[in-house]
Every structure is written in structure tokens, then in C-alpha cells.
Design an enzyme around this catalytic site. Structure first.
Site, PDB file in Angstrom:
ATOM      1  N   LYS A 189      66.679 -49.953  55.312  1.00  0.00           N
ATOM      2  CA  LYS A 189      66.440 -51.249  54.656  1.00  0.00           C
ATOM      3  C   LYS A 189      66.958 -51.221  53.211  1.00  0.00           C
ATOM      4  O   LYS A 189      67.608 -52.149  52.753  1.00  0.00           O
ATOM      5  CB  LYS A 189      64.929 -51.553  54.660  1.00  0.00           C
ATOM      6  CG  LYS A 189      64.539 -52.683  53.731  1.00  0.00           C
ATOM      7  CD  LYS A 189      63.042 -52.881  53.658  1.00  0.00           C
ATOM      8  CE  LYS A 189      62.349 -52.014  52.648  1.00  0.00           C
ATOM      9  NZ  LYS A 189      62.480 -52.431  51.244  1.00  0.00           N
ATOM     10  N   ASN A 190      66.689 -50.137  52.509  1.00  0.00           N
ATOM     11  CA  ASN A 190      67.046 -50.085  51.085  1.00  0.00           C
ATOM     12  C   ASN A 190      68.544 -49.916  50.842  1.00  0.00           C
ATOM     13  O   ASN A 190      69.001 -49.976  49.707  1.00  0.00           O
ATOM     14  CB  ASN A 190      66.268 -48.972  50.377  1.00  0.00           C
ATOM     15  CG  ASN A 190      64.812 -49.360  50.166  1.00  0.00           C
ATOM     16  OD1 ASN A 190      64.426 -50.495  50.473  1.00  0.00           O
ATOM     17  ND2 ASN A 190      64.016 -48.442  49.656  1.00  0.00           N
TER      18      ASN A 190
ATOM     19  N   CYS B  44      53.107 -56.991  41.489  1.00  0.00           N
ATOM     20  CA  CYS B  44      53.379 -56.192  42.680  1.00  0.00           C
ATOM     21  C   CYS B  44      52.197 -55.278  42.932  1.00  0.00           C
ATOM     22  O   CYS B  44      51.577 -54.784  41.987  1.00  0.00           O
ATOM     23  CB  CYS B  44      54.640 -55.385  42.424  1.00  0.00           C
ATOM     24  SG  CYS B  44      55.144 -54.402  43.808  1.00  0.00           S
TER      25      CYS B  44
ATOM     26  N   ARG C 190      56.349 -53.704  37.820  1.00  0.00           N
ATOM     27  CA  ARG C 190      57.719 -53.327  38.211  1.00  0.00           C
ATOM     28  C   ARG C 190      58.700 -54.189  37.431  1.00  0.00           C
ATOM     29  O   ARG C 190      59.255 -55.152  37.952  1.00  0.00           O
ATOM     30  CB  ARG C 190      57.924 -53.509  39.715  1.00  0.00           C
ATOM     31  CG  ARG C 190      57.312 -52.404  40.519  1.00  0.00           C
ATOM     32  CD  ARG C 190      57.484 -52.631  41.975  1.00  0.00           C
ATOM     33  NE  ARG C 190      58.749 -52.134  42.506  1.00  0.00           N
ATOM     34  CZ  ARG C 190      59.035 -52.140  43.794  1.00  0.00           C
ATOM     35  NH1 ARG C 190      58.184 -52.637  44.658  1.00  0.00           N
ATOM     36  NH2 ARG C 190      60.173 -51.664  44.231  1.00  0.00           N
TER      37      ARG C 190
ATOM     38  N   ASP D  26      58.183 -43.474  48.391  1.00  0.00           N
ATOM     39  CA  ASP D  26      57.984 -44.267  49.602  1.00  0.00           C
ATOM     40  C   ASP D  26      57.380 -43.449  50.749  1.00  0.00           C
ATOM     41  O   ASP D  26      57.061 -43.996  51.801  1.00  0.00           O
ATOM     42  CB  ASP D  26      59.305 -44.903  50.058  1.00  0.00           C
ATOM     43  CG  ASP D  26      59.709 -46.070  49.165  1.00  0.00           C
ATOM     44  OD1 ASP D  26      58.903 -46.478  48.319  1.00  0.00           O
ATOM     45  OD2 ASP D  26      60.846 -46.560  49.308  1.00  0.00           O
TER      46      ASP D  26
ATOM     47  N   ARG E  93      58.221 -56.045  56.987  1.00  0.00           N
ATOM     48  CA  ARG E  93      59.288 -56.125  55.988  1.00  0.00           C
ATOM     49  C   ARG E  93      60.243 -54.939  56.106  1.00  0.00           C
ATOM     50  O   ARG E  93      61.394 -55.031  55.706  1.00  0.00           O
ATOM     51  CB  ARG E  93      58.696 -56.155  54.580  1.00  0.00           C
ATOM     52  CG  ARG E  93      58.000 -57.454  54.234  1.00  0.00           C
ATOM     53  CD  ARG E  93      57.607 -57.458  52.772  1.00  0.00           C
ATOM     54  NE  ARG E  93      58.656 -56.807  52.009  1.00  0.00           N
ATOM     55  CZ  ARG E  93      58.458 -56.006  50.977  1.00  0.00           C
ATOM     56  NH1 ARG E  93      57.259 -55.769  50.536  1.00  0.00           N
ATOM     57  NH2 ARG E  93      59.473 -55.437  50.352  1.00  0.00           N
TER      58      ARG E  93
HETATM   59  C1  UD1 Z   1      63.546 -48.965  44.947  1.00  0.00           C
HETATM   60  C2  UD1 Z   1      63.198 -49.094  46.413  1.00  0.00           C
HETATM   61  C3  UD1 Z   1      61.729 -48.782  46.643  1.00  0.00           C
HETATM   62  C4  UD1 Z   1      61.389 -47.405  46.082  1.00  0.00           C
HETATM   63  C5  UD1 Z   1      61.853 -47.292  44.635  1.00  0.00           C
HETATM   64  C6  UD1 Z   1      61.709 -45.888  44.068  1.00  0.00           C
HETATM   65  C7  UD1 Z   1      64.738 -50.790  47.152  1.00  0.00           C
HETATM   66  C8  UD1 Z   1      64.956 -52.192  47.645  1.00  0.00           C
HETATM   67  N1  UD1 Z   1      63.500 -50.462  46.829  1.00  0.00           N
HETATM   68  O1  UD1 Z   1      62.760 -49.917  44.233  1.00  0.00           O
HETATM   69  O2  UD1 Z   1      61.501 -48.777  48.055  1.00  0.00           O
HETATM   70  O3  UD1 Z   1      59.993 -47.219  46.095  1.00  0.00           O
HETATM   71  O4  UD1 Z   1      63.243 -47.634  44.521  1.00  0.00           O
HETATM   72  O5  UD1 Z   1      62.372 -44.979  44.843  1.00  0.00           O
HETATM   73  O6  UD1 Z   1      65.671 -50.013  47.111  1.00  0.00           O
HETATM   74  N2  UD1 Z   1      61.721 -49.488  36.058  1.00  0.00           N
HETATM   75  C9  UD1 Z   1      61.654 -49.988  34.785  1.00  0.00           C
HETATM   76  N3  UD1 Z   1      62.525 -50.978  34.447  1.00  0.00           N
HETATM   77  C10 UD1 Z   1      63.448 -51.484  35.300  1.00  0.00           C
HETATM   78  C11 UD1 Z   1      63.502 -50.962  36.607  1.00  0.00           C
HETATM   79  C12 UD1 Z   1      62.633 -49.964  36.962  1.00  0.00           C
HETATM   80  O7  UD1 Z   1      60.835 -49.566  33.983  1.00  0.00           O
HETATM   81  O8  UD1 Z   1      64.215 -52.373  34.919  1.00  0.00           O
HETATM   82  C13 UD1 Z   1      60.796 -48.424  36.487  1.00  0.00           C
HETATM   83  C14 UD1 Z   1      59.847 -48.853  37.590  1.00  0.00           C
HETATM   84  O9  UD1 Z   1      58.731 -49.533  37.088  1.00  0.00           O
HETATM   85  C15 UD1 Z   1      59.486 -47.530  38.228  1.00  0.00           C
HETATM   86  C16 UD1 Z   1      60.800 -46.745  38.087  1.00  0.00           C
HETATM   87  O10 UD1 Z   1      61.551 -47.390  37.069  1.00  0.00           O
HETATM   88  O11 UD1 Z   1      58.484 -46.911  37.496  1.00  0.00           O
HETATM   89  C17 UD1 Z   1      61.640 -46.654  39.331  1.00  0.00           C
HETATM   90  O12 UD1 Z   1      61.767 -47.929  39.911  1.00  0.00           O
HETATM   91  P1  UD1 Z   1      63.080 -48.393  40.647  1.00  0.00           P
HETATM   92  O13 UD1 Z   1      63.892 -47.204  41.018  1.00  0.00           O
HETATM   93  O14 UD1 Z   1      63.747 -49.450  39.849  1.00  0.00           O
HETATM   94  O15 UD1 Z   1      62.492 -49.056  41.957  1.00  0.00           O
HETATM   95  P2  UD1 Z   1      63.131 -50.272  42.723  1.00  0.00           P
HETATM   96  O16 UD1 Z   1      64.607 -50.240  42.549  1.00  0.00           O
HETATM   97  O17 UD1 Z   1      62.404 -51.529  42.415  1.00  0.00           O
END
Ligand code: UD1
Length: 422
Positions: free
Chosen positions: A22-23, A116, A121, A304, A396
């Protein structure tokens, strides 16, 4: 609304074919709007998030024909540059259209994802990166607006490796003028998969899968074909379920190299794990043993898989410490697992899990996708009936979950809920 009923205690045994990730599917689908030309994507998992992304691409003006595990997308015309709240609120990954839209059309308006269940997030790193590429960013009335006549390559350092942030910036930089260097980039296999697809379509990307990705912008991309990589989290979930029920489970059509941290922890927990080219066999010859786990960005143990591991450790001998370092409060499954008899203490971002001899089935409530998977894994090994409510979270991200578990011998079924939930 449906619920899932599990009569726990059956030993799982057999083979399960892993679906597409999915990701990986979500950013790959989002990237199709970077250019016109036909994109044919196969091995798409049949899950609600993928349908939602298809719907979003349709709203933006792409022609989407989606059947089973294959979609053909043509985005020759972009009719709208807005990702509306109603859609984004159901799927945070909708933010993945932000980079492609601003890079191709010079503007994008994407609803800011809301709260969330796994804690705050933010998307600040996506926005800071796009600003570095020259986009003017504003947030008004709950929407992010990004504008730039043409993005310009830049050096971008991410404070934290972010998966969708890296993907958004990699897509945007593919059409920018000049060279972009993404430093402290996320290294997940799904990022490499997206890079492969973009390169097939004419993008110039080096270093995906390392922490520095270099992107040399090109004026435009073209269409292309791609087969999505297997879902490492789905594979890990079935292996955890196998270990939890002292079963014998083989996951096929997967990439064992994407699962190393998970396999290592399953071995530490007492499983016998044999890897082959595209499959993993798991048996549980002895006792399930407690083991400490710390979630980290790839190649570390995936957040995850945290809930599934907590479920497993709740039946393991001894005490295990599970530390969550990726998300701030991803422990919504803990209270539910306690209702099934698990002994779990929360200490800040750590869980201290003392293994019990048995768990008992109970009605439990899913709070997010992976928390739900943890409850399913627990229910499979618990004594008696577990009723997992709010299963739309599972839908999902897990393709045909009950069907796959039933084929492994689980007593599991779905039915519409009869009582109203509070
Ligand atoms: C993606 C995955 C999700 C997985 C996560 C971590 C998808 C669609 N989803 O989510 O299943 O759990 O990676 O492996 O691929 N952060 C910030 N600022 C930002 C972005 C992120 O502070 O702009 C922080 C987040 O709060 C978190 C960390 O960075 O603490 C990692 O998050 P991130 O890798 O961005 O997760 P997602 O991409 O949302």
C-alpha cells in the site's frame, strides 16, 4: 459498519501470498499526475486507500481505469489542482499530490491533514522542502497552498527522515530546474520503488535507498509501466500471527531483504525463520521468548509492526520492552490488549510487556490500521471469541485479510454489526 469475529486458538498453517505494498502504491499512483502519457500500474493491493487515491486522481482530472490489481492512468489534462478536505480527512497520504501538482501546474491546494490516532503528524518538512524548491507556501482556511512558476533545484536537509515527505520532494524535484539534493532522506523500500518508476518515466534520480538522494530535474516525464513491490508489513503481520499461534506459516511473493529487522526479532523470540528468494518460512519449535524492540526508520524495526509485536510479546516468556521512537503516541492498542488480559505498562514512549500464559477473547476497538492488525494477531491466539470493531481501519491497508487468514486455518469471519456503537 462491519466487525470481525475470531474464535482464537487455531494453529495457523500454510502459505499466504503477499499483496502489493500500500505504501508504495500510494506515492506511485500520486506520481502519475506528474505527466501525461499512459501509466500502467500492476500488483496494486485491493484496499480502500488505493481506491481513495484513484478517486483523488480522478478529481484532479486524470482518467483512471482500475480493475482488480491493475490500474491504467492517463493524466494528459489536469482539471483541478485541489485535493479537498472530504478526501484528505479519510487518507493522510493524499498530501502526496502536493509535490506533483505544484511541480507540473505551478499551483496546488491540498487540505491540511487533521489529527491522527497515532499522535501529531505534521507535514512541516514537506512544506519546508517545497519552499526550498522555490514554492510560496501559505496555510489558510485549513488548506495548504503552494505556488511556483517553476520549481528550482536546491539542497534540502530533512530534520527527521520522513517517508511521504521524501517522496513528495523527490517527485517535485523531478520536474524542477537544476539539481536537488535531499539529505537525511528516508530510506524505505517504498521510496526506492517510487524512484524506479520515476526513472522509467524519464526522471534522473540517484541514491534512493540511501540518505542522500540526488535529483536532476527534467522538463517533463512520460508514461510508464510498473509492478508494485510486495507489502513488507503485510508479510510481517502474517509471520507474527504464525509465531503467535505456534504455527507454521510461509509468506510467498515477498522480498525477505525488506524484512530483515522483523525476521531478526522473530528469531530472537524463538521462531525458526528460513528465507528463500521470494518467500519466508516460519515455525515455532520451542517457547515464545520475550525480546526488546525499538522502532526506527528503515532499515530499523518498522513502527507499522509495533502493535503486532506487542501482541506477540504479551504471550512470550519474560518481560519485553518495546520502545516507539517514530511516532509520539502510537499506543492506542494497549488498552484494548489489556482487555484481553495482556500485562502492559506504559512508561513514556516505552511499553513494558510481561508475558502471560494466555490471552482471553474480548470485544475490542480498532483505532488505526496497524493497531487493528495487532488486535487481530492477539485474537488469533486468545482463548474464546474476540470481536474487533471499527474494521474499516483494516480495510484501508490489508487485502482480503479474513480470506487469507481462513486459508491458513483461522476461525475468522466478518459480519455487519448488530448493536450500535457509542
Ligand atoms: C509513512 C507510512 C506509515 C509509516 C510511517 C513511518 C505511508 C503512506 N505511510 O507515513 O505507514 O508508519 O511512514 O514509517 O507511506 N514528521 C515531521 N514533519 C513532517 C513529516 C514527518 O515531524 O513534515 C515526523 C512524524 O511526525 C514522525 C516522523 O517524522 O514522527 C516520521 O513520519 P513519516 O515518515 O513522515 O511518516 P509518514 O510518511 O506520514
Amino acid at each position: 459498519m462491519d466487525e470481525i469475529l475470531i474464535n482464537g486458538g487455531n494453529r495457523l498453517s500454510g502459505e499466504v501470498r503477499i499483496s502489493g505494498a500500500k505504501n508504495s502504491a500510494l506515492p506511485i499512483l500520486a506520481s502519475t499526475i506528474l505527466s501525461g502519457g499512459e501509466c500502467v500500474i500492476t500488483n496494486l493491493p485491493r484496499v480502500v486507500d488505493v481506491l481513495t487515491m484513484g478517486k483523488l486522481l480522478g478529481i484532479l482530472g486524470a482518467k483512471v481505469s482500475h480493475e482488480g490489481n491493475r490500474a491504467v492512468i492517463e493524466a494528459d489534462m489536469i482539471a483541478s489542482t485541489e485535493a479537498p478536505y472530504d478526501l484528505v480527512k479519510t487518507m493522510r497520504a493524499s498530501v502526496l499530490v502536493l509535490g506533483p501538482l505544484v511541480a507540473r501546474c505551478g499551483e496546488a491546494k491540498v487540505s491540511l491533514p487533521g489529527g491522527c490516532a497515532i499522535g501529531s503528524r505534521p507535514v512541516n518538512l514537506h512544506l519546508a522542502g517545497l519552499a526550498k524548491l522555490g514554492a510560496e507556501i501559505s496555510i489558510e482556511h485549513g488548506y495548504i497552498t503552494a505556488r511556483a512558476k517553476r520549481l528550482k533545484g536546491a539542497r534540502i536537509y530533512c530534520d527527521t527522515p520522513t517517508v511521504t515527505g521524501t517522496e513528495n520532494l523527490m517527485m517535485a524535484a523531478s520536474l524542477a530546474d537544476g539539481v536537488t539534493m535531499l539529505e537525511n532522506a528516508a530510506k524505505e523500500p517504498e521510496i526506492v520503488d517510487l524512484a524506479h518508476f520515476l526513472v522509467k518515466r524519464g526522471a534522473r534520480i540517484h541514491g534512493a535507498g540511501t540518505d542522500v538522494i540526488t535529483i536532476e530535474g527534467v522538463p517533463q516525464l512520460h508514461g510508464g509501466d510498473h509492478d508494485v513491490i510486495p507489502d513488507r508489513i503485510e508479510a510481517g503481520t502474517y509471520l507474527a500471527a504464525g509465531a503467535m499461534t505456534r504455527g507454521e506459516v510461509t509468506v510467498t511473493h515477498c522480498h525477505p531483504s525488506h524484512l530483515e529487522a522483523v525476521l531478526m526479532k522473530l528469531r530472537e523470540a524463538g521462531a525458526d525463520v528460513q528465507e528463500e528468494k521470494d518467500m519466508v518460512h516460519l515455525t515455532m519449535p520451542g517457547t515464545l521468548k520475550g525480546t526488546d524492540v525499538k522502532t526506527l526508520p528503515f532499515p530499523g524495526f518498522p513502527t507499522d509492526m509495533q502493535a503486532q509485536m506487542v501482541a506477540l510479546m504479551s504471550l512470550a516468556e519474560g518481560t519485553s520492552v518495546i520502545t516507539e521512537t517514530v511516532f509520539e503516541s502510537r499506543f492506542m492498542h494497549v488498552e484494548e490488549l489489556r482487555r484481553m488480559g495482556a500485562d502492559i505498562r506504559v512508561e513514556g514512549n516505552r511499553l513494558v510487556v510481561t508475558g502471560r500464559k494466555a490471552l482471553t477473547g474480548a470485544p475490542v476497538m480498532a483505532s488505526d490500521l496497524r493497531a487493528s492488525a495487532g488486535l487481530i494477531v492477539a485474537g488469533l491466539a486468545a482463548d474464546g471469541l474476540t470481536q474487533v470493531q471499527r474494521v474499516y481501519h483494516l480495510d484501508r491497508g490489508y487485502e482480503r485479510l479474513e480470506e487469507k487468514l481462513r486459508a491458513l486455518g483461522a476461525d475468522i469471519q466478518r459480519r455487519p454489526m448488530t448493536t450500535k456503537m457509542q
